[in-house]
Structure formats: structure tokens, C-alpha cells
Design an enzyme around this catalytic site. Structure first.
Site, PDB file in Angstrom:
ATOM      1  N   ASP A 116      42.118  49.779  28.255  1.00 59.50           N
ATOM      2  CA  ASP A 116      42.655  49.194  29.617  1.00 59.50           C
ATOM      3  C   ASP A 116      42.871  47.683  29.177  1.00 59.50           C
ATOM      4  O   ASP A 116      41.924  46.923  28.770  1.00 59.50           O
ATOM      5  CB  ASP A 116      41.703  49.160  30.746  1.00 59.50           C
ATOM      6  CG  ASP A 116      42.204  48.744  32.024  1.00 59.50           C
ATOM      7  OD1 ASP A 116      43.634  48.701  32.198  1.00 59.50           O
ATOM      8  OD2 ASP A 116      41.741  48.191  32.877  1.00 59.50           O
ATOM      9  N   HIS A 123      47.157  37.739  37.644  1.00 58.84           N
ATOM     10  CA  HIS A 123      45.866  38.240  37.984  1.00 58.84           C
ATOM     11  C   HIS A 123      44.749  37.666  37.273  1.00 58.84           C
ATOM     12  O   HIS A 123      43.587  37.074  37.709  1.00 58.84           O
ATOM     13  CB  HIS A 123      46.001  40.067  37.611  1.00 58.84           C
ATOM     14  CG  HIS A 123      44.644  40.433  37.631  1.00 58.84           C
ATOM     15  ND1 HIS A 123      43.696  40.694  38.843  1.00 58.84           N
ATOM     16  CD2 HIS A 123      43.540  40.981  36.907  1.00 58.84           C
ATOM     17  CE1 HIS A 123      42.764  41.327  38.510  1.00 58.84           C
ATOM     18  NE2 HIS A 123      42.594  41.473  37.353  1.00 58.84           N
ATOM     19  N   GLU A 187      42.459  48.431  41.215  1.00 55.82           N
ATOM     20  CA  GLU A 187      43.089  47.803  40.528  1.00 55.82           C
ATOM     21  C   GLU A 187      44.523  48.543  40.084  1.00 55.82           C
ATOM     22  O   GLU A 187      44.479  49.635  39.535  1.00 55.82           O
ATOM     23  CB  GLU A 187      42.681  47.477  39.029  1.00 55.82           C
ATOM     24  CG  GLU A 187      41.735  46.768  39.048  1.00 55.82           C
ATOM     25  CD  GLU A 187      41.007  46.086  37.914  1.00 55.82           C
ATOM     26  OE1 GLU A 187      40.302  44.779  37.674  1.00 55.82           O
ATOM     27  OE2 GLU A 187      41.039  46.673  36.707  1.00 55.82           O
ATOM     28  N   GLU A 189      47.639  49.571  38.457  1.00 62.50           N
ATOM     29  CA  GLU A 189      48.166  49.532  37.165  1.00 62.50           C
ATOM     30  C   GLU A 189      49.154  50.290  36.750  1.00 62.50           C
ATOM     31  O   GLU A 189      49.676  51.366  37.545  1.00 62.50           O
ATOM     32  CB  GLU A 189      46.917  49.517  36.039  1.00 62.50           C
ATOM     33  CG  GLU A 189      45.917  48.616  36.558  1.00 62.50           C
ATOM     34  CD  GLU A 189      44.843  48.653  35.374  1.00 62.50           C
ATOM     35  OE1 GLU A 189      45.184  49.003  34.169  1.00 62.50           O
ATOM     36  OE2 GLU A 189      43.761  47.947  35.785  1.00 62.50           O
ATOM     37  N   ARG A 225      32.749  45.528  41.797  1.00 62.84           N
ATOM     38  CA  ARG A 225      33.011  43.992  41.315  1.00 62.84           C
ATOM     39  C   ARG A 225      31.488  43.438  41.251  1.00 62.84           C
ATOM     40  O   ARG A 225      31.066  42.437  40.496  1.00 62.84           O
ATOM     41  CB  ARG A 225      33.653  43.179  42.308  1.00 62.84           C
ATOM     42  CG  ARG A 225      35.240  43.673  42.509  1.00 62.84           C
ATOM     43  CD  ARG A 225      35.857  43.422  41.068  1.00 62.84           C
ATOM     44  NE  ARG A 225      37.230  43.835  41.160  1.00 62.84           N
ATOM     45  CZ  ARG A 225      38.215  43.840  40.129  1.00 62.84           C
ATOM     46  NH1 ARG A 225      37.778  43.660  39.105  1.00 62.84           N
ATOM     47  NH2 ARG A 225      39.214  44.094  40.281  1.00 62.84           N
ATOM     48  N   GLU A 346      41.589  39.706  44.841  1.00 61.22           N
ATOM     49  CA  GLU A 346      42.573  38.833  45.030  1.00 61.22           C
ATOM     50  C   GLU A 346      42.938  38.676  46.434  1.00 61.22           C
ATOM     51  O   GLU A 346      43.117  37.658  47.071  1.00 61.22           O
ATOM     52  CB  GLU A 346      43.640  38.943  43.967  1.00 61.22           C
ATOM     53  CG  GLU A 346      43.436  38.907  42.614  1.00 61.22           C
ATOM     54  CD  GLU A 346      44.649  39.375  41.720  1.00 61.22           C
ATOM     55  OE1 GLU A 346      45.464  38.761  41.380  1.00 61.22           O
ATOM     56  OE2 GLU A 346      44.701  40.772  41.581  1.00 61.22           O
TER      57      GLU A 346
END
Length: 401
Positions: A116, A123, A187, A189, A225, A346
Site C-alpha cells: 500500500d 491526504h 481509506e 483507494e 486509527r 480527514e
């Protein structure tokens, strides 16, 4: 123009033709290709002699087909287009078309390795501001190389797989504690699926990207997180990410994205020679993020600072070998606006600004029962749209301690 009903005007017309693996009733997994809201049984097509691929399409995963390489990928794609557009093939092909609502989609390829990256400047800058307030948002190496980490291939799962809330250590004012994550995040992606391997010790140059990479999937790199913040220094992500990574069930071939390449952002300072890709191109992919059915973000992939070709070159510059089925992901896709970010870290600015959903509820991070769906489209030929499907997951409660 395809003779298949519903293919005209669909983001899954003959200009797309993504590959997947499906199961039906008690039959073994079979390879298929999507056309409209149907799946063409490629196992059956090869068994009937309609396609010649050395039995690679008669396997339970895409790996054998991925390993064939670009010339064979192109030959098979052209043959599928012919089968789905020429009326003379309709009698033989029509019985091999199955409605999507009658099949279950499974992980389309056996994942060899998972890497990753961290390639969105927006970001990386946002995360730097949230995690390191008062310091420079980007670390000194960020503009010189595509930062990444080696993930856990065994926890890559197909879209729709429930995501069990991870447990682990997190920091509190009274010291570390153990328990379920309270800051579970997403996330959004884009992932790239490697077909052709490389030898140990061999570097893959940026110019050879399309010779090794077969296609694209969508990725949700679920992230705890609170676990991540406590563990990541000095060696980077570990248990805060390795519990699950979801991918979409359809692998969109690079050939279907020929019209989606656009100039990538200018890189300053100039990159080292092995990362210099000419032309310097990224993909115009338009992502969407839905939280419990409500659109909360639309991240733009075209603004990614590091390109897929540069990521592959950096991944192998030390001589690391590619394997068929390797998956590498772009890192979180975020744009300059708050409604373009690819993580809830975010979107809520570290949990300080709750998001209010249309049902009146508020969220900072994911609660048990929450569902997140990430979709994407790309421009296709002659004004068409290429659909990349979606990657979805619902949060299940943490298991026993």
C-alpha cells in the site's frame, strides 16, 4: 454495438469487459466477464471452443490468465468483443450469459503480496496536520519517493465481506489499554493487479508498467486509527491496518482505461532517473464514498502525486520480485476540498467535526452496523463511461477478547 440486451449505454458495455470470478448453486468458482447486468461464463466459453486460452479461463481464479501476459490478454479481449457483437455468435454465446443477481462474486484472484502506498499530496498533508500539528505536513522524503508499506495478503477480502471491528492496544492518558478500536476508519483507494512476474533482483522500469500490470480494482484499506497512532512509530503501519482490506470483485483491464490517461501533477523537485516516467500520466478516475447510503465524498484520482508506473518502479527498484497476483494500492485518494477526501479521519478532521447524516445521526468514525460503499467511473471511448464497480463492507462487532 453488442447484441446483448442492456449492454448499450451501460458502463459495462463491450468497451469495458471487467473480469471476475463467480459461484452459482453448488458449482465450483468460474471465471466470467461482465457485460451489462449479465456475466458471460468464460469457463463455459473455453470449454465450448469459443475462446482459446490454454485452459487459463477454466480455473477457479484469474491467476493463470493473468500470467499469460499482454499479447494473450489482448487476443482474448478481442475475441470476447467479437463474440458479444457479431450476431453469428449469438446462438452459441447467449446460453452462457447469466444474470448477475443469480450469482455470488468471490475474490477474483489469489493475492500473492499486498503493498500500500501513500501517494496523494492532499491526504498526506492532511494527515500530517492532524497527527503532527505545528510541524511540516509532509516529511522530507515524501516528494522524493512513493512512500509505502508491505501489507498482509491473507486479509484481503472481496467486497461484501463483513468487517469485524479490530481489537488491539491504544493509548490513553492513563497508559495503554486493550480493547476494540473506537476510531475505525476507511481509506478509499485504487489497486493495481500484477499479472506477469519478474525475477528476483530484476528492476521493473516505469516504461514496463503495462507489460506487468493487468488491471485495476477498487480498494478500501480499513484502518483503526487509535491502534495505528500508538503503534506506527518507528516502523509504520501494522495491526491498525492488517485486519482487513476489501477489494471490488471486478478487475477492469488496463485496455479498458485507454481513454482515461491524463497528465499527472508536476513533480518538484525533479525525481531521480528511475522514477522519471515520460509521458508523466495518471488516471482520470472519479471515486465516490457513500456512508450508510449517503454520499459524503467524491475523491478525484487524477490528482495523485505519484503515478501507478512510478509506484511499480519503486516497488521493484531494490530487486524485489513481482509475482502473479500481487496487489499494490495507491494509498488514500483525496482532493483539495473536504468533500473530496478519502478517509473519515480527514472528513471529520481527526474526529473533531462530526458528520451529520440525512437520518439525523452524527458520526466521527465507524459504528457497528455502518456500511461504506466506494465506487468509481472513468471516461471511455466515444463519450462512454467505464464502470469500476464498487467495494462495500459493513462493520460487525468485535469478537471475544
Amino acid at each position: 454495438m453488442s447484441w446483448v440486451e442492456g449492454a448499450a449505454g451501460s458502463p459495462y458495455g463491450v468497451h469495458n469487459l471487467p473480469y471476475g470470478v463467480f459461484v452459482q448453486a453448488d458449482r465450483a468458482p468460474r471465471i466470467g466477464v461482465r457485460i451489462g447486468d449479465l456475466v458471460l461464463d468464460l469457463d463455459g466459453a473455453e470449454a465450448a471452443g469459443l475462446i482459446l486460452a490454454g485452459d487459463a479461463l477454466r480455473q477457479p481464479t484469474l491467476n493463470a490468465f493473468l500470467a499469460l501476459g499482454q499479447p494473450q490478454w489482448t487476443t482474448v479481449r478481442r475475441r470476447i468483443v467479437e463474440l458479444l457483437t457479431a450476431q453469428e455468435h449469438r446462438p452459441a454465446v447467449a446460453p452462457l450469459l447469466i444474470p448477475l443477481d443469480r450469482v455470488d462474486l468471490v475474490l477474483p484472484f489469489e493475492v500473492a503480496d499486498y503493498v500500500d502506498f501513500y501517494s496523494s499530496e492532499q491526504h498526506a498533508g492532511n494527515v500530517g496536520k492532524i497527527f503532527r500539528p505545528g510541524a511540516a505536513p509532509l516529511l522530507p522524503n515524501w516528494r522524493h519517493l512513493p512512500v509505502g508499506y508491505h501489507g498482509r495478503a491473507g486479509t484481503v477480502v472481496v467486497s461484501g465481506t463483513p468487517i469485524v471491528r479490530p481489537q488491539g492496544q491504544r493509548s490513553t492518558p492513563d497508559g495503554p489499554v486493550y480493547g476494540p478500536s473506537t476510531r475505525l476508519d476507511i481509506e478509499a483507494e485504487v489497486g493495481f493487479v500484477v499479472g506477469v512476474p519478474s525475477a528476483l533482483g530484476q528492476r521493473v522500469p516505469v516504461a514496463d508498467f503495462a507489460a506487468h500490470v493487468f488491471g485495476v480494482v477498487l480498494v478500501n484499506d480499513w484502518s483503526a486509527r487509535d491502534i495505528q497512532a500508538w503503534e506506527y512509530q518507528p516502523l509504520g503501519p501494522f495491526l491498525g491496518k492488517s485486519f482487513a482490506t476489501s477489494v471490488s470483485p471486478w478487475v477492469v483491464p488496463l485496455e479498458a482505461l485507454a481513454e482515461a490517461w491524463v497528465p499527472a501533477p508536476t513533480q518538484e523537485p525533479a525525481v531521480l532517473d528511475y522514477l522519471r516516467d515520460v509521458p508523466h500520466l495518471g488516471l482520470d478516475l472519479r471515486l465516490t464514498v457513500d456512508w450508510n447510503g449517503e454520499r459524503v465524498s467524491e475523491p478525484p484520482f487524477e490528482g495523485m502525486y505519484w503515478t501507478p508506473a512510478q509506484q511499480l518502479a519503486h516497488l521493484t527498484v531494490n530487486g524485489a520480485a513481482l509475482r502473479t497476483g500481487d496487489l499494490y494500492a495507491s494509498g488514500t485518494v483525496s482532493g483539495p476540498r473536504r468533500d473530496q477526501v478519502g478517509s473519515f479521519l480527514e472528513l471529520t478532521w481527526g474526529g473533531a467535526e462530526a458528520v451529520k447524516l440525512s437520518d439525523g445521526s452524527t458520526r466521527t468514525f465507524l459504528l457497528d452496523g455502518d456500511t461504506v460503499r466506494i465506487g468509481a467511473t472513468a471516461p471511455g471511448p466515444d463519450g462512454t463511461t467505464v464502470g469500476l464497480g464498487e467495494v462495500a463492507g459493513t462493520i460487525a462487532p468485535a469478537g471475544p477478547a
